[in-house]
Design a protein around this motif. Structure first.
Motif, PDB file in Angstrom:
ATOM      1  N   LYS A 283      27.718  53.837  36.024  1.00  0.00           N
ATOM      2  CA  LYS A 283      28.637  53.143  37.179  1.00  0.00           C
ATOM      3  C   LYS A 283      28.855  51.854  37.109  1.00  0.00           C
ATOM      4  O   LYS A 283      29.871  51.187  37.392  1.00  0.00           O
ATOM      5  N   GLN A 284      27.896  50.922  36.567  1.00  0.00           N
ATOM      6  CA  GLN A 284      28.164  49.480  36.293  1.00  0.00           C
ATOM      7  C   GLN A 284      29.094  49.301  35.121  1.00  0.00           C
ATOM      8  O   GLN A 284      30.013  48.367  35.381  1.00  0.00           O
TER       9      GLN A 284
ATOM     10  N   LYS B 234      32.445  50.203  36.807  1.00  0.00           N
ATOM     11  CA  LYS B 234      32.834  48.861  37.911  1.00  0.00           C
ATOM     12  C   LYS B 234      33.568  47.684  36.878  1.00  0.00           C
ATOM     13  O   LYS B 234      34.608  47.399  37.251  1.00  0.00           O
ATOM     14  N   LYS B 235      32.752  47.500  35.530  1.00  0.00           N
ATOM     15  CA  LYS B 235      33.301  46.463  34.976  1.00  0.00           C
ATOM     16  C   LYS B 235      34.468  46.506  34.317  1.00  0.00           C
ATOM     17  O   LYS B 235      35.386  45.671  34.063  1.00  0.00           O
TER      18      LYS B 235
ATOM     19  N   ASN C 221      36.663  48.476  35.305  1.00  0.00           N
ATOM     20  CA  ASN C 221      37.644  48.871  36.556  1.00  0.00           C
ATOM     21  C   ASN C 221      38.299  50.366  36.282  1.00  0.00           C
ATOM     22  O   ASN C 221      39.451  50.672  36.485  1.00  0.00           O
TER      23      ASN C 221
ATOM     24  N   TYR D  94      34.363  56.365  37.663  1.00  0.00           N
ATOM     25  CA  TYR D  94      32.830  57.098  37.228  1.00  0.00           C
ATOM     26  C   TYR D  94      32.655  58.506  37.991  1.00  0.00           C
ATOM     27  O   TYR D  94      32.991  58.671  39.169  1.00  0.00           O
TER      28      TYR D  94
END
Length: 222
Positions: free
Chosen positions: A20-21, A24-25, A27, A30
């Protein structure tokens, strides 16, 4: 240009949290494949069907609707139009999901859905057979490992944080050991490291450090 990142590993190895992270990083999207199998398992249990009743599961499979939607900025699994994110993490689902995910026709249906998702966009996808079966040509493949003790502690802490404390640390540890054995020896798509996957021991670093380490490997070869 789209990229595909496959992350595999046993239960509570940090796959979902780290994936997930990373998504997010970077973009990108997921996709929690484990949540999809949990969703099918929940649908079966809600209908009062035993997880070893193969014919009944086959009969209802095409009537199960799974979607991912964001709730307050967090991705949730929706089952038949209802937010099921909390229910799919229940002990009952956890204890039955391996049996359901071992069914070849369940895997075929969900693998097809997962591949279609990855065709449309850049994705980080985690599970147990992503690099070996779902996305064998993924641009990046990782296999997460950690000791049963570390993984049981993570799951125990997660349960306490959610107000669930019906299982002791030792019970969780034994569940994880049993699930490892089941997942790695099942006939269809067993849990195993792809030949070209990078092994990452997530028990050696914090979640944040693991995220940065995996990102560094992606950026190094991208």
């Amino acid at each position: 240009m789209t990229i595909t990142i496959a992350i595999d590993g046993p239960a509570a190895s940090g796959k979902s949290t780290i994936a997930k992270q990373i998504a997010k990083k970077l973009n990108i999207t997921y996709i929690d494949t484990g949540a999809m199998y949990r969703g099918v398992t929940l649908a079966i249990l809600k209908r009062g069907i035993e997880v070893d009743n193969v014919q009944e599961i086959r009969n209802i499979l095409n009537n199960i609707e799974l979607d991912f939607n964001f709730v307050n900025g967090v991705q949730h699994l929706f089952l038949d139009g209802q937010d099921a994110e909390e229910e799919i993490r229940s002990i009952e689902v956890s204890q039955n999901v391996s049996a359901v995910s071992a069914l070849d026709f369940v895997r075929e249906k969900l693998v097809d859905l997962q591949r279609k998702m990855a065709e449309k966009q850049s994705v980080v996808m985690d599970g147990r057979d992503i690099g070996t079966v779902v996305l064998p040509k993924a641009d990046f493949k990782f296999f997460f490992i950690a000791s049963p003790e570390i993984r049981a502690q993570r799951r125990y802490d997660e349960n306490i944080a959610r107000g669930i404390n019906t299982q002791t640390f030792e019970e969780l540890k034994q569940d994880i050991i049993r699930r490892d054995e089941y997942d790695s020896t099942r006939e269809h798509s067993p849990l195993k490291q792809a030949d070209d996957a990078i092994a990452v021991d997530t028990g050696l670093l914090s979640i944040e450090e693991n995220v940065e380490y995996v990102l560094s490997l992606i950026q190094k070869t991208n």
